[in-house]
Design an enzyme around this catalytic site. Structure first.
Site, PDB file in Angstrom:
ATOM      1  N   LEU A  61     -34.528  17.434   3.290  1.00 61.04           N
ATOM      2  CA  LEU A  61     -34.720  18.911   3.302  1.00 61.04           C
ATOM      3  C   LEU A  61     -33.537  19.214   3.141  1.00 61.04           C
ATOM      4  CD1 LEU A  61     -36.807  19.050   6.568  1.00 61.04           C
ATOM      5  CD2 LEU A  61     -37.085  19.276   3.779  1.00 61.04           C
ATOM      6  N   CYS A  62     -32.464  19.085   2.040  1.00 59.38           N
ATOM      7  CA  CYS A  62     -31.225  19.567   1.664  1.00 59.38           C
ATOM      8  C   CYS A  62     -31.233  20.692   1.174  1.00 59.38           C
ATOM      9  CB  CYS A  62     -29.977  19.079   1.456  1.00 59.38           C
ATOM     10  SG  CYS A  62     -28.959  17.859   2.423  1.00 59.38           S
ATOM     11  N   HIS A  63     -30.248  21.231   0.364  1.00 65.85           N
ATOM     12  CA  HIS A  63     -30.676  22.951  -0.166  1.00 65.85           C
ATOM     13  C   HIS A  63     -29.715  22.396  -1.911  1.00 65.85           C
ATOM     14  CE1 HIS A  63     -31.582  24.805   3.429  1.00 65.85           C
ATOM     15  NE2 HIS A  63     -32.271  26.359   2.655  1.00 65.85           N
ATOM     16  N   MET A  99     -23.559  17.627   4.898  1.00 65.32           N
ATOM     17  CA  MET A  99     -24.474  16.100   4.553  1.00 65.32           C
ATOM     18  C   MET A  99     -23.670  16.056   2.796  1.00 65.32           C
ATOM     19  SD  MET A  99     -26.097  15.856   6.280  1.00 65.32           S
ATOM     20  CE  MET A  99     -26.765  14.070   5.513  1.00 65.32           C
ATOM     21  N   GLU A 100     -23.372  16.948   1.674  1.00 63.32           N
ATOM     22  CA  GLU A 100     -23.138  16.373   0.354  1.00 63.32           C
ATOM     23  C   GLU A 100     -21.198  16.109   0.953  1.00 63.32           C
ATOM     24  OE1 GLU A 100     -24.003  19.294   1.639  1.00 63.32           O
ATOM     25  OE2 GLU A 100     -25.608  19.868   0.196  1.00 63.32           O
ATOM     26  N   ASP A 114     -18.977  -2.551  -5.021  1.00 56.71           N
ATOM     27  CA  ASP A 114     -20.238  -3.262  -6.154  1.00 56.71           C
ATOM     28  C   ASP A 114     -19.254  -3.629  -7.186  1.00 56.71           C
ATOM     29  OD1 ASP A 114     -22.479  -3.037  -8.315  1.00 56.71           O
ATOM     30  OD2 ASP A 114     -21.252  -1.896  -9.670  1.00 56.71           O
TER      31      ASP A 114
END
Lengths: 252, 153
Positions: A61-63, A99-100, A114
């Site tokens: 639901l992120c823009h 969120m970013e 990694d």
């Protein structure tokens, strides 16, 4: 997705952080640039920036946001044998960028894993969290720094002063506030029969006999309480008593 | 009523709760202590309050009982916060209700003086130039001693 068309544009910034713990030898190899896959931090930095830009592809639901800035920083923390990752995202827009920033930190940590996994499979990623957020309607947010414990004096025994029938006769000792930090001791049990006399003075002597640091109990003003009632050097002690030593009080 | 808590309190709501449904109270005095941004050093950014859980409640109860034996009081509310506080935050609230103003003023003053010297709370201040534990003040002891002198007269 929330409709943000009516929201006012504002300058928004979010900072997130995370940590990856590893063996000290791995951290040393990383610091010296001797890991087989090449420049670990530069790779993780690019990965974090790319991840921030692709957040809406990962989080349903992120823009999709035209980020104006993404910065990833690393701090090698030798005492805890870990790398601290922080990400800052900025934007002039209608929705927040936390969120970013969180995605950038997560992917930077994964990339660190990694890049180092050939020499260390025990690495642990954790403490991924929002540090601060500015701009927008819900107001600014800043994570409260975790400070020393608020309550150090909670009794371990429901009824201080009441001896446990089966246990060896013991006195429970607590050092509080500045005294705890000065002596480096929080909680301690001492066998009752080591007391030179069955009172506070005898307890102090026994403590000093076990560790010279406790000489601090006789330096400056140190108060004491027996079973949570103020006492003094002559206050008698019995098996199971809880004795707290602390500096003069400064509440109110 | 005595409370030791982390969260903020509303002095107005506490006073209202104390007075709720009472018409025998003729005076109510409320004191709120706040975090200053300067103390032993300037630029205090935050303050951590530690306490000795268990003993704190007992000590506060004893202080309120002492006040109730010295003055004729019709209600006392005492709230002290612990944890991390910032400048401007309320730390302590004392609300005293009585039939007459003198008792309410004096008992409120007394409770604060005794709280500052007898309740096991410790303040650590966080400033731009580092963190330190706040030292006791002799003026607080002089303030508390006033009540003992008056008692002996």
């Amino acid at each position: 997705m929330v409709d943000v068309a009516d929201k006012v544009e504002s300058q928004r910034e979010a900072v997130a952080s995370g940590r990856i713990r590893m063996h000290p030898e791995t951290l040393a190899l990383l610091a010296d640039g001797e890991l087989p896959k090449g420049d670990v931090l530069a790779t993780a930095r690019i990965a974090g920036i790319q991840a921030a830009k692709r957040t809406p592809e990962l989080i349903p639901l992120c823009h999709a946001l035209p980020l104006s800035k993404v910065a990833i920083e690393f701090r090698l923390d030798e005492p805890s044998s870990s790398v601290e990752v922080s990400a800052t995202c900025r934007l002039n827009g209608r929705t927040g960028v936390e969120m970013e920033a969180l995605t950038a930190v997560s992917v930077a940590c994964l990339t660190l894993y990694d890049m180092c996994k050939a020499v260390d499979k025990d690495m642990e990623i954790g403490e991924i969290r929002l540090e601060s957020k500015t701009g927008g309607k819900s107001g600014d947010y800043r994570r409260q720094a975790v400070s020393s414990p608020i309550v150090t004096g909670a009794s371990r025994h429901a009824d201080p002063g009441l001896a446990l029938a089966t246990a060896e006769p013991t006195v429970h000792i607590k050092c509080l506030a500045e005294l705890r930090e000065r002596l480096g001791v929080s909680d301690l049990d001492i066998p009752f029969d080591t007391l030179e006399s069955a009172d506070i003075a005898g307890l102090k002597a026994a403590l000093i006999a076990t560790d010279a640091r406790f000489a601090g109990l006789n330096e400056g003003r140190v108060l004491c309480a027996v079973n949570q009632v103020m006492g003094g050097d002559q206050t008698p002690l019995t098996d199971g008593d809880e004795v707290a030593f602390f500096p003069p009080v400064t509440g109110g | 009523m005595i409370r030791v808590q982390q969260k903020a309190f509303d002095a107005g709501a506490e006073q209202q709760a104390l007075l709720q449904g009472r018409s025998d109270i003729g005076a109510v005095v409320s004191f709120t202590g706040l975090v200053r941004d300067f103390n032993e050093r300037p630029d205090v950014r935050a303050l951590t309050l530690e306490h000795y859980a268990g003993m704190t409640e007992r000590a506060l109860e004893a202080i309120v009982e002492d006040a109730e034996s010295r003055w004729s009081l019709q209600g006392v509310r005492l709230i002290h916060r612990v944890g991390c506080l910032e400048p401007g935050d309320p730390i302590v609230l004392v609300v005293v209700a009585s039939a007459h103003r003198r008792s309410a003023f004096e008992a409120c003053d007394f409770i604060m003086d005794y709280l500052k010297t007898r309740a096991p709370f410790w303040k650590k201040e966080h400033t731009a130039s580092g963190n330190y534990w706040v030292a006791e003040r002799s003026s607080d002891h002089q303030d508390a001693a006033r009540w003992e002198e008056e008692c002996n007269n």
